[in-house]
Design a protein around this motif. Sequence first.
Motif, PDB file in Angstrom:
ATOM      1  N   ILE A 116       0.843  -1.201   0.000  1.00  0.00           N
ATOM      2  CA  ILE A 116       0.000   0.000   0.000  1.00  0.00           C
ATOM      3  C   ILE A 116       0.876   1.247   0.000  1.00  0.00           C
ATOM      4  O   ILE A 116       0.541   2.269  -0.616  1.00  0.00           O
ATOM      5  N   GLU A 117       2.024   1.163   0.647  1.00  0.00           N
ATOM      6  CA  GLU A 117       2.944   2.303   0.735  1.00  0.00           C
ATOM      7  C   GLU A 117       3.928   2.340  -0.428  1.00  0.00           C
ATOM      8  O   GLU A 117       4.812   3.181  -0.458  1.00  0.00           O
ATOM      9  N   GLY A 118       3.830   1.369  -1.364  1.00  0.00           N
ATOM     10  CA  GLY A 118       4.647   1.445  -2.569  1.00  0.00           C
ATOM     11  C   GLY A 118       5.805   0.474  -2.654  1.00  0.00           C
ATOM     12  O   GLY A 118       6.562   0.513  -3.631  1.00  0.00           O
ATOM     13  N   THR A 119       5.974  -0.432  -1.672  1.00  0.00           N
ATOM     14  CA  THR A 119       7.060  -1.398  -1.790  1.00  0.00           C
ATOM     15  C   THR A 119       6.714  -2.414  -2.874  1.00  0.00           C
ATOM     16  O   THR A 119       5.554  -2.614  -3.223  1.00  0.00           O
ATOM     17  N   GLN A 120       7.738  -3.106  -3.381  1.00  0.00           N
ATOM     18  CA  GLN A 120       7.564  -4.028  -4.495  1.00  0.00           C
ATOM     19  C   GLN A 120       7.749  -5.488  -4.098  1.00  0.00           C
ATOM     20  O   GLN A 120       7.553  -6.386  -4.910  1.00  0.00           O
ATOM     21  N   THR A 121       8.138  -5.759  -2.863  1.00  0.00           N
ATOM     22  CA  THR A 121       8.373  -7.136  -2.433  1.00  0.00           C
ATOM     23  C   THR A 121       7.094  -7.959  -2.488  1.00  0.00           C
ATOM     24  O   THR A 121       6.029  -7.492  -2.090  1.00  0.00           O
ATOM     25  N   GLN A 172      -8.702   7.777  13.317  1.00  0.00           N
ATOM     26  CA  GLN A 172      -8.199   8.832  14.204  1.00  0.00           C
ATOM     27  C   GLN A 172      -6.678   8.870  14.210  1.00  0.00           C
ATOM     28  O   GLN A 172      -6.067   9.942  14.205  1.00  0.00           O
ATOM     29  N   PHE A 173      -6.050   7.697  14.206  1.00  0.00           N
ATOM     30  CA  PHE A 173      -4.587   7.647  14.162  1.00  0.00           C
ATOM     31  C   PHE A 173      -4.070   8.302  12.890  1.00  0.00           C
ATOM     32  O   PHE A 173      -3.119   9.100  12.936  1.00  0.00           O
ATOM     33  N   GLU A 174      -4.692   7.996  11.753  1.00  0.00           N
ATOM     34  CA  GLU A 174      -4.237   8.573  10.493  1.00  0.00           C
ATOM     35  C   GLU A 174      -4.524  10.072  10.437  1.00  0.00           C
ATOM     36  O   GLU A 174      -3.813  10.823   9.759  1.00  0.00           O
ATOM     37  N   THR A 175      -5.558  10.532  11.122  1.00  0.00           N
ATOM     38  CA  THR A 175      -5.840  11.967  11.192  1.00  0.00           C
ATOM     39  C   THR A 175      -4.762  12.691  11.991  1.00  0.00           C
ATOM     40  O   THR A 175      -4.298  13.762  11.609  1.00  0.00           O
ATOM     41  N   ILE A 176      -4.351  12.090  13.098  1.00  0.00           N
ATOM     42  CA  ILE A 176      -3.273  12.694  13.901  1.00  0.00           C
ATOM     43  C   ILE A 176      -1.956  12.653  13.131  1.00  0.00           C
ATOM     44  O   ILE A 176      -1.176  13.605  13.170  1.00  0.00           O
ATOM     45  N   HIS A 177      -1.687  11.528  12.456  1.00  0.00           N
ATOM     46  CA  HIS A 177      -0.466  11.374  11.628  1.00  0.00           C
ATOM     47  C   HIS A 177       0.764  11.728  12.474  1.00  0.00           C
ATOM     48  O   HIS A 177       1.496  12.668  12.182  1.00  0.00           O
ATOM     49  N   PRO A 178       1.009  10.934  13.523  1.00  0.00           N
ATOM     50  CA  PRO A 178       1.990  11.383  14.528  1.00  0.00           C
ATOM     51  C   PRO A 178       3.449  11.298  14.118  1.00  0.00           C
ATOM     52  O   PRO A 178       4.288  12.007  14.697  1.00  0.00           O
ATOM     53  N   TYR A 179       3.776  10.461  13.146  1.00  0.00           N
ATOM     54  CA  TYR A 179       5.187  10.216  12.843  1.00  0.00           C
ATOM     55  C   TYR A 179       5.608  10.862  11.522  1.00  0.00           C
ATOM     56  O   TYR A 179       4.767  11.183  10.683  1.00  0.00           O
ATOM     57  N   LYS A 180       6.891  11.011  11.369  1.00  0.00           N
ATOM     58  CA  LYS A 180       7.431  11.589  10.139  1.00  0.00           C
ATOM     59  C   LYS A 180       7.165  10.673   8.947  1.00  0.00           C
ATOM     60  O   LYS A 180       6.883  11.134   7.835  1.00  0.00           O
ATOM     61  N   ASP A 181       7.244   9.358   9.159  1.00  0.00           N
ATOM     62  CA  ASP A 181       6.962   8.366   8.123  1.00  0.00           C
ATOM     63  C   ASP A 181       6.518   7.096   8.832  1.00  0.00           C
ATOM     64  O   ASP A 181       6.737   6.920  10.034  1.00  0.00           O
ATOM     65  N   GLY A 182       5.887   6.196   8.098  1.00  0.00           N
ATOM     66  CA  GLY A 182       5.460   4.935   8.693  1.00  0.00           C
ATOM     67  C   GLY A 182       4.089   4.975   9.335  1.00  0.00           C
ATOM     68  O   GLY A 182       3.700   4.027  10.017  1.00  0.00           O
ATOM     69  N   ASN A 183       3.334   6.057   9.123  1.00  0.00           N
ATOM     70  CA  ASN A 183       2.026   6.174   9.765  1.00  0.00           C
ATOM     71  C   ASN A 183       1.023   5.151   9.246  1.00  0.00           C
ATOM     72  O   ASN A 183       0.250   4.572  10.020  1.00  0.00           O
ATOM     73  N   GLY A 184       1.006   4.928   7.924  1.00  0.00           N
ATOM     74  CA  GLY A 184       0.038   3.997   7.363  1.00  0.00           C
ATOM     75  C   GLY A 184       0.235   2.588   7.898  1.00  0.00           C
ATOM     76  O   GLY A 184      -0.721   1.925   8.321  1.00  0.00           O
TER      77      GLY A 184
END
Length: 400
Positions: free
Chosen positions: A84-89, A223-235
């Motif tokens: 979902i985040e774009g990895t190809q594995t 709610q977690f995705e709305t807060i989006h607490p981290y620089k990356d890795g939220n999804g």
Amino acid sequence: MRREDIAGPLRAYLTPVAGRPHLLAMCPPPTPRRLPLGQSGSRDLMIQANAALDRLSDAIRHWPAPELVTRTLARREAVQSSQIEGTQTDLDQLLVYEATLGMDGLPVDVLVTERYVQALQYGLDAVRKRGRSALSLALVNQLHAMLMQDAPDDFPKGAYRNEQAIIGALGSRPEDARFIPSPPDRIGAAMQELERSMLQYRAGEEEQSELIVVAQLAIAHAQFETIHPYKDGNGRTGRLLMPLILAAEGYPPLYLSGALLRSRNAYYDALNQVQIKGNWTPWMDMLCKAIVESAHDAMSIADDMTALVQMWSEKLKSYRRDSVAQRLPNLLIGHPVVTAAQVAALLDVSERSALTGIYALQKEGVLVQGDERKWGRTYYAQAVLDRLNQLPVPPKIRAW
């Protein structure tokens, strides 16, 4: 994200971004204690999703080796959530990585996916041991740190971002971004509120008493995705919360990323409807359908794996009961890619005995040898991989 794009009741939570007063960010509204009245999506879909969870709970009691089936399903979840985040594995590559203990030559993305496996298992172990109380901010931060452990040294692992995030900006105009989440100085309080009201939810407390587990999954993730607490890795971190909540409530593992991956744009759009319009219907409907599909798929896979082992047993009945050839096929459901060293460790036999059993299974068509020039000598239970890689047959969603 412009003020006029935001639903009226949510405009009170807009705030100028520090140093950029023309740019508005969304401070997270309080976590809903229930889905907004009249916007709970289709009640019939919620009933069907809840019933699907109950059917899965009943079915897993009859699986001969549930821990092996769920082991492979967890790895498929890791692959699909990362994709979902774009990895190809893909799943085959992840299983080769695990079987060979990180053989060189595999795609870089495979390590990202393996970190998801590690974080998922860590979280499942925690909630199975301590229940809902394990779902703390400390655990969420640990999961994020595990997911991001290979990021550069200066990347904040398991720590909230200290800069403004802008999601889905078109070109160079941040004003046109799909969503601008919480300013950094509001993240801590918003996450604490999410922990109190939803992550460590207790049924029967005040007005939360009617909040079924399907609604808990929807609210916690959105709610977690709305807060989006981290620089990356939220999804990835946010999607981990859903199977962990289910496990904490005593449900068997159910992984939803495959259904969300197949409708990735609609998934993002549905979350965005919650974030800027307060409209929960698209997200609730999507999640309910994903639960029904994923539960149906898990039960179908378990049935097919049981039939596969029975077919193999018939083929191998001439071998001694205590031989590797007789003992290994059951394990292939959870370990569809193996090496001789791995088989020796799993069955506590010598590597020579492991190879003898592997060769017997090759002869009977249960195992095929992988490309030795690429990954070393690996052996595939191709029928298991083919089944895991099949797209699910969508179950019938009843129209009421």
